[in-house]
Write an enzyme that holds these catalytic residues in place. Structure first.
Site, PDB file in Angstrom:
ATOM      1  N   ASP A   1       0.826  -1.209   0.000  1.00 61.42           N
ATOM      2  CA  ASP A   1       0.000   0.000   0.000  1.00 61.42           C
ATOM      3  C   ASP A   1       0.860   1.259   0.000  1.00 61.42           C
ATOM      4  O   ASP A   1       0.342   2.362  -0.145  1.00 61.42           O
ATOM      5  CB  ASP A   1      -0.922  -0.009   1.233  1.00 61.42           C
ATOM      6  CG  ASP A   1      -2.049   1.006   1.136  1.00 61.42           C
ATOM      7  OD1 ASP A   1      -2.483   1.314   0.012  1.00 61.42           O
ATOM      8  OD2 ASP A   1      -2.498   1.511   2.183  1.00 61.42           O
TER       9      ASP A   1
ATOM     10  N   SER B   1      -7.103   5.126   0.155  1.00 60.00           N
ATOM     11  CA  SER B   1      -7.264   3.848  -0.541  1.00 60.00           C
ATOM     12  C   SER B   1      -8.721   3.417  -0.441  1.00 60.00           C
ATOM     13  O   SER B   1      -9.304   3.403   0.647  1.00 60.00           O
ATOM     14  CB  SER B   1      -6.369   2.780   0.098  1.00 60.00           C
ATOM     15  OG  SER B   1      -5.011   3.140   0.016  1.00 60.00           O
TER      16      SER B   1
ATOM     17  N   GLN C   1      -5.176  -1.528  -7.172  1.00 64.08           N
ATOM     18  CA  GLN C   1      -5.776  -0.652  -6.170  1.00 64.08           C
ATOM     19  C   GLN C   1      -6.447   0.528  -6.856  1.00 64.08           C
ATOM     20  O   GLN C   1      -5.967   1.032  -7.869  1.00 64.08           O
ATOM     21  CB  GLN C   1      -4.710  -0.124  -5.201  1.00 64.08           C
ATOM     22  CG  GLN C   1      -5.269   0.768  -4.098  1.00 64.08           C
ATOM     23  CD  GLN C   1      -4.169   1.365  -3.231  1.00 64.08           C
ATOM     24  OE1 GLN C   1      -3.611   2.407  -3.560  1.00 64.08           O
ATOM     25  NE2 GLN C   1      -3.844   0.699  -2.138  1.00 64.08           N
TER      26      GLN C   1
END
Length: 295
Positions: A206, A230, A280
């Site tokens: 991430d 996110s 993502q």
């Protein structure tokens, strides 16, 4: 947890601060078992307004895997629903969706203050032989050939060594292509348990990924008036790997629209094997402060 001895050769020994950060992260990923499928995790303050998404990913992954006996995690799909409170524990509730011969499925809900902040589906597979192919690893300098890690300014990265293939920054160089490549590994050896390495990779996957969607617009994290969050995160684990050995994180962003940036990542070991893939989507809203208002 005592860190093991391994063939990890750092250019300089990790500082006590980095080692302490790695110990702390490994402890966070252990989780406390409250019931058969109920776990509790702690958070750390890395300077962000809310809990770092990679922490929730890693902990949810561990919670799911703790309820599976023989199969190994091969994919996960998670959605971030609410910002996590970094000053409160997170409870992970695991739903045993299916226990099959070849595949096993789990659903995990992360809960704080009585509300779901994250949920994830995870799939586990019994190891079996099969066909194999992969996209080739891009040609980049080896991590030891780079001038050294670029300044990070992120507490979350302390447990890792990170070297940027392209050290340019949009805050000084302006708009850049929507791509980025970094070498990463933990700052010291970690236990050999594959689950530990998967959780660590989920955590660090991430880091900087959404940043590739910001680059062509000349935006950067912590820019005044910029909000990035996110929204979802997916990972596929293809081949065995170690997080305390160098991995190349090759990232790109094929699209941004409707205040959302879509990003992809591929992780290769130094032998050129594709070990994991990531996708993502994240929120990217920019409302620059008015010229006559203080920043």
């Amino acid at each position: 947890m005592t860190l093991p001895t391994h063939s990890h050769q750092a250019a300089t020994p990790p500082s006590p601060v980095r080692l302490a950060a790695l110990h702390s992260l490994l402890a966070q990923l252990q989780l406390e078992r409250l019931e058969e499928r109920l776990f509790r995790g702690t958070s750390s303050d890395i300077g962000s307004p809310a809990v770092f998404g990679g922490q929730v990913l890693g902990q949810a992954l561990v919670a799911a895997a703790r309820t599976v006996k023989t199969h190994r995690l091969h994919s996960l799909h998670g959605y971030f629903l609410l910002p996590g409170d970094k000053n409160a524990p997170i409870v992970y509730e695991v739903d045993a969706v299916r226990d099959g011969h070849a595949f096993t499925s789990r659903r995990v809900t992360a809960i704080q203050h009585g509300r779901a902040i994250f949920h994830m589906s995870a799939s586990f597979q019994r190891e079996e032989p099969g066909y194999s192919h992969q996209h080739p690893m891009p040609t980049v300098p080896e991590p030891t050939a780079l001038s050294g890690p670029a300044p990070l300014g992120f507490e979350l990265a302390k447990p890792f060594e990170i070297a940027f293939v392209d050290p340019r920054r949009t805050e000084t160089d302006g708009p850049l292509p929507p791509t980025n490549q970094i070498w990463l590994r933990t700052c010291a050896p970690v236990p050999a348990d594959p689950l530990v390495h998967q959780a660590l990779l989920a955590y660090i996957s991430d880091f900087s990924l959404l940043g590739v969607a910001l680059r062509p617009h000349g935006l950067y994290f912590r820019q005044p008036g910029l909000k990035t969050v996110s929204l979802d995160h997916a990972m596929w684990f293809h081949r065995p790997f170690r997080c305390d050995e160098w991995l190349l994180y090759d990232m790109d962003s094929p699209s941004a629209s409707n205040a959302r940036g879509f990003c992809r990542g591929a992780l290769y070991n130094q032998q050129g094997e594709l070990v994991a893939s990531v996708a993502q989507e994240g929120l990217m809203r920019h409302h620059p402060p008015a010229a006559d208002q203080p920043a």
